[in-house]
Design a protein around this motif. Structure first.
Motif, PDB file in Angstrom:
ATOM      1  N   GLN A  64      36.544 -18.921   8.443  1.00 17.72           N
ATOM      2  CA  GLN A  64      37.994 -19.095   8.480  1.00 17.72           C
ATOM      3  C   GLN A  64      38.406 -19.798   7.179  1.00 17.72           C
ATOM      4  O   GLN A  64      37.841 -20.850   6.851  1.00 17.72           O
ATOM      5  N   GLN A  65      39.361 -19.205   6.454  1.00 10.74           N
ATOM      6  CA  GLN A  65      39.837 -19.828   5.231  1.00 10.74           C
ATOM      7  C   GLN A  65      41.336 -20.071   5.343  1.00 10.74           C
ATOM      8  O   GLN A  65      42.140 -19.129   5.273  1.00 10.74           O
ATOM      9  N   ILE A  66      41.695 -21.330   5.537  1.00 10.09           N
ATOM     10  CA  ILE A  66      43.098 -21.714   5.585  1.00 10.09           C
ATOM     11  C   ILE A  66      43.592 -21.877   4.157  1.00 10.09           C
ATOM     12  O   ILE A  66      42.836 -22.318   3.278  1.00 10.09           O
ATOM     13  N   LEU A  67      44.852 -21.545   3.924  1.00  8.45           N
ATOM     14  CA  LEU A  67      45.434 -21.558   2.580  1.00  8.45           C
ATOM     15  C   LEU A  67      45.172 -22.885   1.881  1.00  8.45           C
ATOM     16  O   LEU A  67      45.439 -23.956   2.438  1.00  8.45           O
ATOM     17  N   GLY A  68      44.597 -22.817   0.679  1.00 11.53           N
ATOM     18  CA  GLY A  68      44.343 -24.016  -0.112  1.00 11.53           C
ATOM     19  C   GLY A  68      43.038 -24.717   0.212  1.00 11.53           C
ATOM     20  O   GLY A  68      42.743 -25.767  -0.360  1.00 11.53           O
ATOM     21  N   GLN A  69      42.241 -24.140   1.112  1.00 15.66           N
ATOM     22  CA  GLN A  69      40.963 -24.751   1.490  1.00 15.66           C
ATOM     23  C   GLN A  69      39.816 -23.776   1.246  1.00 15.66           C
ATOM     24  O   GLN A  69      40.026 -22.581   1.040  1.00 15.66           O
ATOM     25  N   GLY A  70      38.607 -24.309   1.289  1.00 18.16           N
ATOM     26  CA  GLY A  70      37.436 -23.456   1.170  1.00 18.16           C
ATOM     27  C   GLY A  70      37.106 -22.794   2.488  1.00 18.16           C
ATOM     28  O   GLY A  70      37.614 -23.189   3.542  1.00 18.16           O
ATOM     29  N   PRO A  71      36.266 -21.772   2.456  1.00 13.42           N
ATOM     30  CA  PRO A  71      35.862 -21.112   3.703  1.00 13.42           C
ATOM     31  C   PRO A  71      35.117 -22.076   4.619  1.00 13.42           C
ATOM     32  O   PRO A  71      34.249 -22.826   4.165  1.00 13.42           O
ATOM     33  N   LYS A  72      35.466 -22.029   5.896  1.00 14.23           N
ATOM     34  CA  LYS A  72      34.774 -22.819   6.912  1.00 14.23           C
ATOM     35  C   LYS A  72      33.984 -21.868   7.789  1.00 14.23           C
ATOM     36  O   LYS A  72      34.549 -20.947   8.380  1.00 14.23           O
ATOM     37  N   LEU A  73      32.668 -22.114   7.888  1.00 11.08           N
ATOM     38  CA  LEU A  73      31.829 -21.237   8.702  1.00 11.08           C
ATOM     39  C   LEU A  73      32.180 -21.365  10.167  1.00 11.08           C
ATOM     40  O   LEU A  73      32.211 -22.467  10.721  1.00 11.08           O
ATOM     41  N   LEU A  74      32.429 -20.225  10.819  1.00 15.03           N
ATOM     42  CA  LEU A  74      32.668 -20.209  12.265  1.00 15.03           C
ATOM     43  C   LEU A  74      31.386 -19.884  13.016  1.00 15.03           C
ATOM     44  O   LEU A  74      31.046 -20.536  14.007  1.00 15.03           O
ATOM     45  N   ILE A  75      30.689 -18.854  12.575  1.00  7.27           N
ATOM     46  CA  ILE A  75      29.486 -18.426  13.263  1.00  7.27           C
ATOM     47  C   ILE A  75      28.596 -17.667  12.297  1.00  7.27           C
ATOM     48  O   ILE A  75      29.079 -16.994  11.392  1.00  7.27           O
ATOM     49  N   GLN A  76      27.286 -17.839  12.499  1.00  2.00           N
ATOM     50  CA  GLN A  76      26.283 -17.157  11.673  1.00  2.00           C
ATOM     51  C   GLN A  76      25.306 -16.454  12.596  1.00  2.00           C
ATOM     52  O   GLN A  76      24.771 -17.058  13.527  1.00  2.00           O
ATOM     53  N   PHE A  77      25.091 -15.173  12.342  1.00  2.00           N
ATOM     54  CA  PHE A  77      24.146 -14.368  13.105  1.00  2.00           C
ATOM     55  C   PHE A  77      22.931 -14.041  12.240  1.00  2.00           C
ATOM     56  O   PHE A  77      23.051 -13.782  11.048  1.00  2.00           O
ATOM     57  N   GLN A  78      21.777 -14.041  12.870  1.00  7.72           N
ATOM     58  CA  GLN A  78      20.578 -13.498  12.247  1.00  7.72           C
ATOM     59  C   GLN A  78      20.167 -12.331  13.143  1.00  7.72           C
ATOM     60  O   GLN A  78      19.770 -12.538  14.286  1.00  7.72           O
ATOM     61  N   ASN A  79      20.296 -11.118  12.605  1.00  7.69           N
ATOM     62  CA  ASN A  79      20.191  -9.903  13.424  1.00  7.69           C
ATOM     63  C   ASN A  79      21.243 -10.012  14.539  1.00  7.69           C
ATOM     64  O   ASN A  79      22.412 -10.193  14.232  1.00  7.69           O
ATOM     65  N   ASN A  80      20.877  -9.944  15.798  1.00 11.79           N
ATOM     66  CA  ASN A  80      21.911 -10.062  16.828  1.00 11.79           C
ATOM     67  C   ASN A  80      21.868 -11.395  17.557  1.00 11.79           C
ATOM     68  O   ASN A  80      22.505 -11.562  18.600  1.00 11.79           O
ATOM     69  N   GLY A  81      21.128 -12.376  16.985  1.00 15.13           N
ATOM     70  CA  GLY A  81      21.075 -13.710  17.559  1.00 15.13           C
ATOM     71  C   GLY A  81      21.950 -14.684  16.787  1.00 15.13           C
ATOM     72  O   GLY A  81      22.139 -14.541  15.582  1.00 15.13           O
ATOM     73  N   VAL A  82      22.474 -15.693  17.494  1.00 14.19           N
ATOM     74  CA  VAL A  82      23.340 -16.688  16.878  1.00 14.19           C
ATOM     75  C   VAL A  82      22.491 -17.816  16.277  1.00 14.19           C
ATOM     76  O   VAL A  82      21.690 -18.426  16.972  1.00 14.19           O
ATOM     77  N   VAL A  83      22.681 -18.069  14.967  1.00  9.60           N
ATOM     78  CA  VAL A  83      21.986 -19.168  14.296  1.00  9.60           C
ATOM     79  C   VAL A  83      22.775 -20.462  14.448  1.00  9.60           C
ATOM     80  O   VAL A  83      22.212 -21.519  14.703  1.00  9.60           O
ATOM     81  N   ASP A  84      24.106 -20.347  14.257  1.00  7.58           N
ATOM     82  CA  ASP A  84      24.951 -21.533  14.361  1.00  7.58           C
ATOM     83  C   ASP A  84      26.354 -21.119  14.739  1.00  7.58           C
ATOM     84  O   ASP A  84      26.895 -20.176  14.160  1.00  7.58           O
ATOM     85  N   ASP A  85      26.909 -21.784  15.717  1.00  9.05           N
ATOM     86  CA  ASP A  85      28.319 -21.580  16.087  1.00  9.05           C
ATOM     87  C   ASP A  85      28.970 -22.919  16.392  1.00  9.05           C
ATOM     88  O   ASP A  85      29.898 -23.000  17.200  1.00  9.05           O
ATOM     89  N   SER A  86      28.487 -23.968  15.733  1.00 12.40           N
ATOM     90  CA  SER A  86      28.951 -25.318  16.047  1.00 12.40           C
ATOM     91  C   SER A  86      30.421 -25.549  15.690  1.00 12.40           C
ATOM     92  O   SER A  86      31.050 -26.447  16.241  1.00 12.40           O
ATOM     93  N   GLN A  87      30.976 -24.757  14.765  1.00  8.24           N
ATOM     94  CA  GLN A  87      32.375 -24.943  14.390  1.00  8.24           C
ATOM     95  C   GLN A  87      33.282 -23.851  14.965  1.00  8.24           C
ATOM     96  O   GLN A  87      34.438 -23.733  14.561  1.00  8.24           O
ATOM     97  N   LEU A  88      32.777 -23.095  15.886  1.00  4.81           N
ATOM     98  CA  LEU A  88      33.576 -22.057  16.539  1.00  4.81           C
ATOM     99  C   LEU A  88      34.305 -22.665  17.737  1.00  4.81           C
ATOM    100  O   LEU A  88      33.653 -23.216  18.638  1.00  4.81           O
ATOM    101  N   PRO A  89      35.627 -22.598  17.776  1.00  3.74           N
ATOM    102  CA  PRO A  89      36.367 -23.131  18.944  1.00  3.74           C
ATOM    103  C   PRO A  89      36.156 -22.213  20.148  1.00  3.74           C
ATOM    104  O   PRO A  89      36.898 -21.257  20.365  1.00  3.74           O
ATOM    105  N   LYS A  90      35.157 -22.526  20.910  1.00  2.08           N
ATOM    106  CA  LYS A  90      34.676 -21.574  21.921  1.00  2.08           C
ATOM    107  C   LYS A  90      35.637 -21.387  23.088  1.00  2.08           C
ATOM    108  O   LYS A  90      35.470 -20.445  23.878  1.00  2.08           O
ATOM    109  N   ASP A  91      36.637 -22.261  23.192  1.00  3.59           N
ATOM    110  CA  ASP A  91      37.603 -22.052  24.275  1.00  3.59           C
ATOM    111  C   ASP A  91      38.518 -20.868  23.987  1.00  3.59           C
ATOM    112  O   ASP A  91      39.124 -20.302  24.913  1.00  3.59           O
TER     113      ASP A  91
END
Lengths: 113, 114
Positions: free
Chosen positions: B36-63
């Protein structure tokens, strides 16, 4: 956690001026370091990278040296052109942090003829 | 070699509506990222997949955000329901492996929530 700090922009220069954009980082391990560039209306693309201490990345006249002792990766170019006007992002990928990428806020560069 | 494809390029919705974004990475790339890249900011990682598995989703608003990468190739990111603060550019990137490897970015989807 990991973090990347870049100098605030915009940086405004005349053509052929010397460019420095500062970047410092905090990481738990020994990260790989990157500079990405975003030209107006385009997506991010890799400009250069360095994967270990004292490595120098270079591309299109831009250079950056991985300085572990100062945790820095400053971007430099000896003579900028109008076509270098873009937003520059410093980033890291840290094996100690499960390779989760971290980006800085970006620094806008404006080069006048 | 074809680059990372994203669609749509632009989307305007009202708050509380749902929206989905699609990404097709470079062929053979195992790692896929959503930012997610909000105007004037750097990209913020939401989720990272390795193949079809999730490596990290700690910054994903899961609600309200969800993402999947079925069969380890293309991926969708969904927001349901959207809030005003979700207005941003959503970037997809891929790399051949994790770690010190180059990420290749798509053109992004610009989302405006009214």
């Amino acid at each position: 956690g990991n973090s990347v700090t870049q100098m605030e922009g915009p940086v405004t220069l005349s053509e052929e001026a010397f460019l420095t954009i500062n970047c410092t980082y905090t990481a738990t391990g020994y990260p790989s370091l990157f500079w990405y560039v975003q030209y107006p209306g385009e997506g991010l693309q890799l400009l250069l990278k360095a994967t270990k201490a004292d490595d120098k990345g270079s591309n299109k006249g831009f250079e950056a040296t991985y300085r572990k002792e100062t945790t820095s990766f400053h971007l430099e170019k000896g003579s900028v052109q109008v076509s270098d006007s873009a937003v520059y992002f410093c980033a890291l990928s840290d094996p100690g942090g499960s390779y989760i990428p971290t980006f800085g806020r970006g620094t806008s560069l404006i080069v006048h003829p | 070699e074809a680059g990372v494809a994203q669609s749509p390029r632009y989307k305007i919705i009202e708050k509380r509506q749902s929206v989905a974004f699609w990404c097709n990475p470079i062929s053979g790339h195992a790692t896929l990222y959503w930012y997610q890249q909000i105007l004037g900011q750097g990209p913020k990682l939401l989720i990272q997949f390795q193949n079809n598995g999730v490596v990290d989703d700690s910054q994903l608003p899961k609600d309200r955000f969800s993402a999947e990468r079925l069969k380890g190739v293309d991926s969708t990111l969904k927001i349901q329901p959207a809030k005003l603060e979700d207005s941003a550019v959503y970037l997809c990137a891929s790399s051949s492996r994790q770690g010190g490897d180059t990420q290749y970015f798509g053109p992004g989807t610009r989302l405006t929530v009214l």
